[in-house]
Design a protein around this motif. Structure first.
Motif, short mmCIF file in Angstrom:
data_model
loop_
_atom_site.label_atom_id
_atom_site.label_comp_id
_atom_site.label_asym_id
_atom_site.label_seq_id
_atom_site.Cartn_x
_atom_site.Cartn_y
_atom_site.Cartn_z
N ASN A 185 6.91 1.75 7.45
CA ASN A 185 6.52 0.89 6.34
C ASN A 185 6.53 -0.59 6.71
N ASN A 202 3.41 -3.30 6.73
CA ASN A 202 3.44 -4.61 6.07
C ASN A 202 2.98 -5.72 7.01
N GLU A 251 -3.04 5.33 6.03
CA GLU A 251 -2.04 6.09 5.26
C GLU A 251 -1.59 7.39 5.95
N HIS A 284 6.17 4.33 1.60
CA HIS A 284 6.19 2.86 1.58
C HIS A 284 7.60 2.33 1.34
N HIS A 305 7.80 -3.82 -0.07
CA HIS A 305 6.39 -4.11 0.19
C HIS A 305 6.21 -5.37 1.02
#
Length: 215
Positions: A10, A14, A82, A118, A198
Motif C-alpha cells: 500500500n 501511494n 490493483e 489499501h 492513503h
C-alpha cells in the motif's frame, strides 16, 4: 498474459499515486517536450525507488506510468495496478485480543469489511476511552500497541504519513513502567485512520515508533 504476482504494498502504491499526480500537474501546465520528458523519467524513477528490487516485468509495469497523457489514462493505469497489490494480512478477533491481553473489553472494528489491500497498518479508536489501537505486521508477526490519543484541533504534519492533516497526540506507556516510575513515548499523528493509510509512503517512521513504544 502478464504475470500478476502481487508485489506492490500500500505505501508503495501511494508513492506511485503521488508521482502520477505530479506528472498530471506538469502535463496541465507545461508544453515543453524536453521538460515533460524529464518529469516523466523523474516520476518513474521515484516510483521505482520505493522498491528494494524489481524484476524486468515489474519494471516495465512501472515504466508505463510515463506513457500516460490524460487524467483518465492515469486513473486507468492506477486501476490496472490493483491486481498487483499485496494486502495487509487479515486479522481475526482472536488475534487482536491476543495482542492486547490487558484490555478486557476490546472494542474492534468490523475486521471482515476492512480494505486490507489499501492498508499499511491497522488502527482504530475506542471513542469511549480515547484509546488508539495499532496493529502492524513485522517479519511475518503481528505487533500491537495502544495508547491515548488526544485531539489537538490543529493541523500539522503526521509523524507516520508526513502529510498536513488534523493531528492528535498519541501517547503510549512504555512496557515495564511502574506507577512509581511512569515512562511514555508520544507523537503527533493523523486523527483520520483512512487518510493516514492513503497518504503513507514510507514505513520507517512508523516502524521506529513501534519499536520504541514496544521497549
Amino acid at each position: 498474459m502478464q504475470n500478476q504476482t502481487p508485489f506492490i504494498h500500500n505505501h508503495q502504491l501511494n508513492v506511485i499515486k503521488k508521482q502520477a499526480n505530479f506528472l498530471l500537474k506538469t502535463l496541465r501546465s507545461v508544453a515543453d517536450r524536453k521538460v515533460l520528458a524529464t518529469v516523466r523519467d523523474t516520476a518513474v524513477g521515484k516510483a521505482m525507488d520505493a522498491f528494494e528490487e524489481l524484476t524486468a516485468e515489474q519494471k516495465k509495469l512501472l515504466e508505463r506510468l510515463a506513457d500516460q497523457e490524460e487524467a483518465q489514462h492515469v486513473q486507468d493505469y492506477l486501476d490496472s495496478l490493483e491486481p498487483y497489490l499485496v494486502p495487509f494480512p487479515e486479522v481475526t478477533a482472536k488475534q487482536a485480543q491476543k495482542l492486547f491481553p490487558k484490555v478486557k473489553k476490546l472494542k474492534l472494528p468490523d475486521l471482515e469489511r476492512l480494505d486490507y489491500a489499501h492498508t499499511t497498518y491497522l488502527r482504530w479508536v475506542d471513542h469511549a476511552t480515547n484509546r488508539l489501537f495499532i496493529v502492524y505486521e513485522n517479519q511475518d508477526q503481528f505487533v500491537g500497541i495502544e495508547g491515548r490519543i488526544t485531539p489537538t484541533n490543529k493541523k500539522g504534519f503526521c509523524m507516520f504519513c508526513n502529510r498536513h492533516q488534523e493531528l492528535g497526540f498519541f501517547n503510549v506507556k512504555l512496557k515495564g513502567s511502574s506507577p512509581e516510575n511512569l515512562s511514555s513515548i508520544g507523537q503527533y499523528i493523523c486523527m483520520d485512520d483512512e487518510a493516514c493509510n492513503h497518504s503513507i509512503t514510507d514505513t520507517a517512521p512508523l516502524e521506529k515508533f513501534l519499536s520504541s513504544a514496544g521497549k
